[in-house]
Design a protein around this motif. Structure first.
Motif, PDB file in Angstrom:
ATOM      1  N   UNK A  45      42.974  44.362  39.831  1.00 39.43           N
ATOM      2  CA  UNK A  45      43.919  43.272  40.067  1.00 39.43           C
ATOM      3  C   UNK A  45      43.820  42.776  41.502  1.00 39.43           C
ATOM      4  N   UNK A  46      43.744  43.705  42.446  1.00 37.23           N
ATOM      5  CA  UNK A  46      43.626  43.320  43.855  1.00 37.23           C
ATOM      6  C   UNK A  46      42.355  42.551  44.141  1.00 37.23           C
ATOM      7  N   UNK A  47      41.251  42.986  43.550  1.00 37.68           N
ATOM      8  CA  UNK A  47      39.978  42.285  43.747  1.00 37.68           C
ATOM      9  C   UNK A  47      40.044  40.884  43.131  1.00 37.68           C
ATOM     10  N   UNK A  48      40.685  40.766  41.987  1.00 35.88           N
ATOM     11  CA  UNK A  48      40.827  39.451  41.358  1.00 35.88           C
ATOM     12  C   UNK A  48      41.640  38.489  42.199  1.00 35.88           C
ATOM     13  N   UNK A  49      42.726  38.977  42.765  1.00 36.14           N
ATOM     14  CA  UNK A  49      43.565  38.128  43.618  1.00 36.14           C
ATOM     15  C   UNK A  49      42.800  37.749  44.887  1.00 36.14           C
ATOM     16  N   UNK A  50      42.113  38.727  45.487  1.00 32.18           N
ATOM     17  CA  UNK A  50      41.356  38.442  46.707  1.00 32.18           C
ATOM     18  C   UNK A  50      40.208  37.465  46.436  1.00 32.18           C
ATOM     19  N   UNK A  51      39.552  37.578  45.291  1.00 31.83           N
ATOM     20  CA  UNK A  51      38.459  36.659  45.001  1.00 31.83           C
ATOM     21  C   UNK A  51      38.984  35.234  44.785  1.00 31.83           C
ATOM     22  N   UNK A  52      40.172  35.112  44.236  1.00 29.81           N
ATOM     23  CA  UNK A  52      40.778  33.783  44.130  1.00 29.81           C
ATOM     24  C   UNK A  52      41.038  33.219  45.519  1.00 29.81           C
TER      25      UNK A  52
END
Length: 57
Positions: A45-52
């Motif tokens: 989830x953290x990686x997904x938010x950061x990639x956004x």
């Protein structure tokens, strides 16, 4: 404005991933599998938010 939002999302993603590490240590004491599962959920989830966030910069 998008750059500011991107930076905020990157910081939020890092915070989510760090929170997952603490949560896994607290709630995954009985089972290594549970600890890894909790950590992976928060990390993904953290990686997904950061990639956004990176996409907005």
């Amino acid at each position: 404005m998008a750059t500011v939002l991107g930076v905020i999302l990157i910081v939020a993603g890092a915070a989510i991933a760090a929170t997952g590490r603490l949560t896994a240590r607290t709630y995954g004491r009985d089972s290594a599998g549970r600890r890894i599962g909790i950590w992976l959920l928060f990390f993904a989830t953290g990686v997904g938010v950061a990639s956004a966030g990176f996409a907005l910069i």
